[in-house]
Design an enzyme around this catalytic site. Structure first.
Site, PDB file in Angstrom:
ATOM      1  N   GLU A  41       0.781  -1.280  -0.144  1.00  0.00           N
ATOM      2  CA  GLU A  41       0.017  -0.288  -0.099  1.00  0.00           C
ATOM      3  C   GLU A  41       0.931   1.270   0.034  1.00  0.00           C
ATOM      4  O   GLU A  41       1.759   1.226   0.983  1.00  0.00           O
ATOM      5  CB  GLU A  41      -0.853   0.011   1.253  1.00  0.00           C
ATOM      6  CG  GLU A  41      -1.849   1.124   1.331  1.00  0.00           C
ATOM      7  CD  GLU A  41      -2.872   1.023   2.480  1.00  0.00           C
ATOM      8  OE1 GLU A  41      -3.711   1.736   2.718  1.00  0.00           O
ATOM      9  OE2 GLU A  41      -2.540  -0.061   3.473  1.00  0.00           O
ATOM     10  N   LYS A 112      -9.167   2.295  -2.835  1.00  0.00           N
ATOM     11  CA  LYS A 112      -9.588   1.581  -1.541  1.00  0.00           C
ATOM     12  C   LYS A 112     -11.080   2.005  -1.256  1.00  0.00           C
ATOM     13  O   LYS A 112     -11.340   3.069  -1.309  1.00  0.00           O
ATOM     14  CB  LYS A 112      -8.802   1.968  -0.473  1.00  0.00           C
ATOM     15  CG  LYS A 112      -8.718   1.467   0.537  1.00  0.00           C
ATOM     16  CD  LYS A 112      -7.523   1.723   1.661  1.00  0.00           C
ATOM     17  CE  LYS A 112      -7.555   1.392   3.031  1.00  0.00           C
ATOM     18  NZ  LYS A 112      -6.458   1.499   3.954  1.00  0.00           N
ATOM     19  N   CYS A 148      -5.625  -3.281   1.694  1.00  0.00           N
ATOM     20  CA  CYS A 148      -5.670  -3.308   3.133  1.00  0.00           C
ATOM     21  C   CYS A 148      -6.900  -3.558   3.891  1.00  0.00           C
ATOM     22  O   CYS A 148      -7.562  -4.694   3.792  1.00  0.00           O
ATOM     23  CB  CYS A 148      -4.929  -2.083   3.572  1.00  0.00           C
ATOM     24  SG  CYS A 148      -4.380  -2.465   5.431  1.00  0.00           S
TER      25      CYS A 148
END
Length: 548
Positions: A41, A112, A148
């Site tokens: 990330e 994300k 994530c």
């Protein structure tokens, strides 16, 4: 088919170095016969979390330019974590993105979708959430992209997110079930004790649900107080491992999707915490360009453990210990500190404070006259030691380490502008009982007394008045730590702690000490985080508030 997972340890904001690290990882991937490179990330930004660096438009624009250059020049398909600037619209101006690169261009960009806003996370402050899934075809595989938190929604996967009971309305995995040959999750997942095993359980659960292997690529290294342990892995839908990367070490992990491996051995808790703290000290010094460490050596267990950790992180040649005996220091404290220095092979200087203390008392006599000695005189000794530590640090261009533990920070059993002086608090997230346990572990691993048993076994004392011990002011540490753990990490109320069997008056006194000491912690050095609730960015309490 082989995948290459790049566990990168770079400096946030050092964009050219981050791009160079990604290029080196690509070369290693090619040499190993991999068909796809995966980075963590925000790898292109130098790591996570960049925080308010994202408010510098030129920096973000430069990073995006470098990402496009990487897409044009990398020798194999790649998935790169980065910050993507967005067109003006509702919400923030950036996406926490995972871009797919192939054939000299960016062929897809996933944003994300779940933006954590709890504990140490501030993603909702900086990023605009993605609104759609993305499946790209790279190296002949249909790959579902996630970043994530996208796989941490415990309402959906049946696991409790560490440090949060948050439930999201969006399920980023739903559209990937049965639609992918591989799911990739690029991550910057902060370490805490026990989390590695939970992550493996998480990845295996996700793989089973989507019906495809999951490649989990995690950041490694320390960024201020946050520690990242790597441990990248690839786990199949049947729970088999195809890769298990090292922890606390940067490098490229190769996974062969046709060759399962034995499951990794989960780390021993104390050994893992030791590795975490070494990483934290080493990276903090490296990334802030500090080469030497200075700290006070009292002969007690806390400073002994911090000295041993500093030696493990930087080497004995870079650690300087200061022995600063005062009017109430015991002979044993000096000899124990000397024994520690000899065993660790560190340089020391003995700088007594008694004369300085007498001078200060003479100067203060007009104000102190007629008043009994109390905490003012005790704190004066600690502050004199703090002055000496910082003076040596300035003169030798070294960084001072504080040596306070979590128990002391919690109840304010520390002196602001005294023993709290320093640039980093390595054991500020270890309770006193954990300090003892880790010290004994280091000795057991070494097969010798790296830390003198006298320092471990002696009754703890600040030695700021005759015959003083910590238990003059505090409950025995096992009792204190039990109460603190319940209050700070389990978030139990006073009534709940008493109902669980703790002594009512002791609980009320300890909780009040925690509450009124917030102003000290606000001014403390960064604390390396190894628990689920450390003092610092993950615990944000107002100083001026009602305290019953």
């Amino acid at each position: 088919m082989k995948l290459a997972l790049a566990q990168l340890d770079t400096v946030i904001g050092d964009l050219d170095a981050a791009a160079a690290a990604i290029r080196r990882a690509a070369d290693q991937a090619i040499a190993a016969g991999a068909s796809l490179l995966i980075t963590p990330e925000l790898a292109a930004f130098g790591g996570y979390p960049p925080r308010d660096l994202l408010e510098r438009p030129a920096l973000v624009a430069r990073q995006w330019q470098l990402v496009q250059e990487l897409a044009r020049t990398l020798p194999l398909p790649a998935l790169i974590g980065c910050v993507e600037p967005l067109e003006p619209g509702a919400g923030n101006a950036h996406a926490n993105a995972l871009v797919a690169c192939a054939d000299g261009r960016i062929v897809g960009s996933y944003h994300k979708r779940l933006l954590p806003n709890y504990d140490v996370f501030d993603d909702a402050r900086y990023y605009r959430a993605g609104s759609a899934p993305l499946i790209v075809t790279l190296a002949g595989l249909r790959i579902g992209l996630t970043v994530c938190e996208d796989i941490w929604n415990d309402a959906l996967i049946g696991l409790r997110s560490v440090g949060s009971s948050l439930r999201y309305a969006v399920d980023p995995l739903r559209e990937l079930v049965g639609a992918c040959d591989l799911v990739v999750n690029v991550s910057a997942s902060p370490y805490q004790a026990g989390k590695p095993a939970l992550r493996h359980q998480l990845v295996a659960t996700v793989a089973k649900r989507v019906g495809a292997p999951v490649a989990y690529c995690n950041q490694v290294g320390a960024h201020d107080e946050l520690l990242f342990d790597g441990g990248s892995c690839v786990i199949g839908a049947g729970g088999q491992f195809f890769a298990a990367g090292p922890r606390w070490s940067a490098g490229v992990v190769i996974a062969d999707l046709n060759a399962p491996i034995a499951p990794p051995v989960e780390p021993l808790p104390l050994a893992d915490v030791h590795a975490a703290l070494i990483c934290g000290i080493r990276d903090y010094c490296a990334k802030t360009r500090q080469k030497q460490i200075v700290l006070g050596l009292s002969g007690g267990i806390d400073s002994a453990l911090v000295a041993a950790l500093a030696v493990d992180a930087l080497g004995a040649d870079q650690v300087i210990g200061l022995l600063m005996p005062g009017p109430y220091s015991s002979v044993g404290s000096v000899t124990d500190a000397q024994a520690l220095a000899e065993r660790l092979k560190i340089r020391t200087h003995t700088l007594p404070i008694t004369a300085g203390f007498d001078t200060m008392l003479n100067e203060l006599a007009p104000v102190f006259a007629g008043r009994a000695p109390d905490v003012a005189e005790e704190n004066l000794q600690s502050r004199l030691r703090g002055v000496l530590v910082m003076a040596v640090a300035n003169k030798l261009s070294a960084m001072a380490l504080t040596t306070g533990n979590k128990s002391e920070l919690a109840v304010g059993y520390c002196t602001i502008y005294g023993d709290m002086n320093g640039g980093l608090a390595p054991i500020g997230d270890l309770y006193k009982t954990e300090v003892w346990a880790l010290s004994r572990h280091l000795n057991a691993v070494a097969g010798s007394e790296r830390i003198p048993l006298a320092s471990i076994d002696k009754p703890p004392s600040a030695e700021l008045r005759p015959d003083q011990t910590d238990q003059d002011s505090l409950p025995p540490y096992p009792e204190l730590d039990r109460i603190l753990f319940g209050f700070l990490e389990r978030q139990q109320s006073v009534d709940e702690l008493i109902a669980a069997g703790e002594h009512a008056a002791t609980v009320r006194r300890i909780v009040r000490l925690v509450e009124i000491s917030e102003f000290k912690r606000r001014q403390s050095a960064p604390v390396l985080r190894v628990s689920g609730k450390a003092f610092g960015v993950g615990r944000r309490m107002p100083v001026a508030r009602f305290i019953p």
